[in-house]
Scaffold this motif. Sequence first.
Motif, PDB file in Angstrom:
ATOM      1  N   ALA A  87      -4.781   7.282  -3.641  1.00  0.00           N
ATOM      2  CA  ALA A  87      -5.611   6.428  -4.411  1.00  0.00           C
ATOM      3  C   ALA A  87      -6.563   5.842  -3.119  1.00  0.00           C
ATOM      4  O   ALA A  87      -6.196   5.788  -2.109  1.00  0.00           O
ATOM      5  CB  ALA A  87      -4.398   5.303  -4.531  1.00  0.00           C
ATOM      6  N   GLN A  88      -7.460   4.932  -3.652  1.00  0.00           N
ATOM      7  CA  GLN A  88      -8.394   4.368  -2.058  1.00  0.00           C
ATOM      8  C   GLN A  88      -8.398   3.010  -3.263  1.00  0.00           C
ATOM      9  O   GLN A  88      -8.842   2.162  -4.025  1.00  0.00           O
ATOM     10  CB  GLN A  88      -9.979   4.883  -2.917  1.00  0.00           C
ATOM     11  N   VAL A  89      -8.259   2.673  -2.068  1.00  0.00           N
ATOM     12  CA  VAL A  89      -7.744   0.936  -2.045  1.00  0.00           C
ATOM     13  C   VAL A  89      -7.179   0.140  -0.889  1.00  0.00           C
ATOM     14  O   VAL A  89      -6.572   1.183   0.035  1.00  0.00           O
ATOM     15  CB  VAL A  89      -6.369   0.974  -2.811  1.00  0.00           C
ATOM     16  N   THR A  90      -7.364  -1.355  -0.695  1.00  0.00           N
ATOM     17  CA  THR A  90      -7.179  -1.904   0.030  1.00  0.00           C
ATOM     18  C   THR A  90      -6.439  -3.478  -0.058  1.00  0.00           C
ATOM     19  O   THR A  90      -6.620  -3.418  -1.232  1.00  0.00           O
ATOM     20  CB  THR A  90      -8.833  -2.415   0.874  1.00  0.00           C
ATOM     21  N   VAL A  91      -5.606  -3.604   0.685  1.00  0.00           N
ATOM     22  CA  VAL A  91      -4.603  -4.205   0.612  1.00  0.00           C
ATOM     23  C   VAL A  91      -4.795  -5.349   1.303  1.00  0.00           C
ATOM     24  O   VAL A  91      -4.769  -5.522   2.468  1.00  0.00           O
ATOM     25  CB  VAL A  91      -2.998  -3.827  -0.046  1.00  0.00           C
ATOM     26  N   LEU A  92      -5.457  -6.568   0.738  1.00  0.00           N
ATOM     27  CA  LEU A  92      -4.789  -7.938   2.042  1.00  0.00           C
ATOM     28  C   LEU A  92      -3.457  -8.743   1.958  1.00  0.00           C
ATOM     29  O   LEU A  92      -2.689  -8.886   0.966  1.00  0.00           O
ATOM     30  CB  LEU A  92      -5.919  -9.141   1.995  1.00  0.00           C
ATOM     31  N   GLY A  93      -3.327  -8.703   3.905  1.00  0.00           N
ATOM     32  CA  GLY A  93      -2.162  -9.145   3.849  1.00  0.00           C
ATOM     33  C   GLY A  93      -0.731  -9.342   2.728  1.00  0.00           C
ATOM     34  O   GLY A  93       0.268  -9.927   2.727  1.00  0.00           O
ATOM     35  N   ARG A 113      -3.680  -9.027  -4.333  1.00  0.00           N
ATOM     36  CA  ARG A 113      -5.401  -8.799  -2.783  1.00  0.00           C
ATOM     37  C   ARG A 113      -5.440  -7.553  -3.001  1.00  0.00           C
ATOM     38  O   ARG A 113      -4.957  -7.495  -1.506  1.00  0.00           O
ATOM     39  CB  ARG A 113      -5.372 -10.185  -1.921  1.00  0.00           C
ATOM     40  N   VAL A 162       0.408   4.170  -2.749  1.00  0.00           N
ATOM     41  CA  VAL A 162       0.510   5.774  -2.044  1.00  0.00           C
ATOM     42  C   VAL A 162       1.629   6.527  -2.811  1.00  0.00           C
ATOM     43  O   VAL A 162       1.358   7.582  -2.595  1.00  0.00           O
ATOM     44  CB  VAL A 162       0.141   6.231  -1.009  1.00  0.00           C
ATOM     45  N   ILE A 198       1.237  -1.171   0.086  1.00  0.00           N
ATOM     46  CA  ILE A 198       0.496  -0.355  -0.004  1.00  0.00           C
ATOM     47  C   ILE A 198       1.081   0.918  -0.090  1.00  0.00           C
ATOM     48  O   ILE A 198       0.505   2.219  -0.287  1.00  0.00           O
ATOM     49  CB  ILE A 198      -1.433  -0.187   1.124  1.00  0.00           C
ATOM     50  N   SER A 213     -11.177   1.070  -4.641  1.00  0.00           N
ATOM     51  CA  SER A 213     -12.389   1.485  -4.345  1.00  0.00           C
ATOM     52  C   SER A 213     -12.966   2.781  -5.448  1.00  0.00           C
ATOM     53  O   SER A 213     -13.930   2.693  -5.227  1.00  0.00           O
ATOM     54  CB  SER A 213     -11.988   2.021  -2.879  1.00  0.00           C
TER      55      SER A 213
END
Lengths: 105, 162
Positions: free
Chosen positions: A20-26, A31, A14, A10, A35
């Motif tokens: 950026a509108q974003v989600t990162v798993l692990g 992954r 950035v 992430i 958004s």
Amino acid sequence: MIREDELSIISAIVNIKSDAQVTVLGDDVNRITWSDGNPTNITKEQILAKQAELQAEYDTQQYQRDRIKEYPKVVDCIHALLDGGATLTDLQAKRTAVKDKYPKP
Amino acid sequence: MSGIISDNVARSTGLIKAASGGAAGKVLQCVTDSYSTEVQQQTTSFVDVGLSVAITCATTSSKVLVIMHTTGLQGVNNQFSYWTIERQVDGGSDTNLGHATLGLTHARGDRAFIGPTSMIYLDSPSTTSEITYFFQHRGSVSWVGSHYKSGKAIVTATEIGA
């Protein structure tokens, strides 16, 4: 100075696009959920390249992290500055020794 | 003496005495779940961060006590982290159980701040459809993290007879 946490996926995203509108798993580049729909089409390759760039910068700062661990304490510096003379000379010698031990690349 | 917690001698461990004449105040069921993958996000609105639990109440008058816990991370200086619980009924309608922007709890922290976050909420869902409670998070400025270093985050939902 870059922190270890700032080598994450992430953080790389950035650094490429600050809003950026974003989600990162692990912390996994595979992954990622955008958004905002990833309007500038940032690719996995760009993210990994930016992460590698951050890692390289982090690595070049290793001497700074090493020096901080071994430099004389701030209170010792204050005493040396106030006392002057041999105390200050000794402290400067200690600082120089640390710098010599961990040279700037 | 009705409606108070008392007379626990000779009862099963952990059983809370019900109010007279019914199941009021009685624990009807307790479900729990956990999530152990770090989630980092930069969003202006609340988003799910993996932790959730589903429960189906026995009656429409039941209450549900939801308890959630995790560890958060701040990505940048002078930032607020906001957490909330979202209730989703039967996979459909979503309700933020906290303030629209502040959520149920929040904290200010600087870059590298790592800290625990807990939320406790007594819900009155008024339904016997399946309810799912989701843990949600957002930052005020830049990116934030949940379940730091993929530590174990926990959620527990307890149905209480009303």
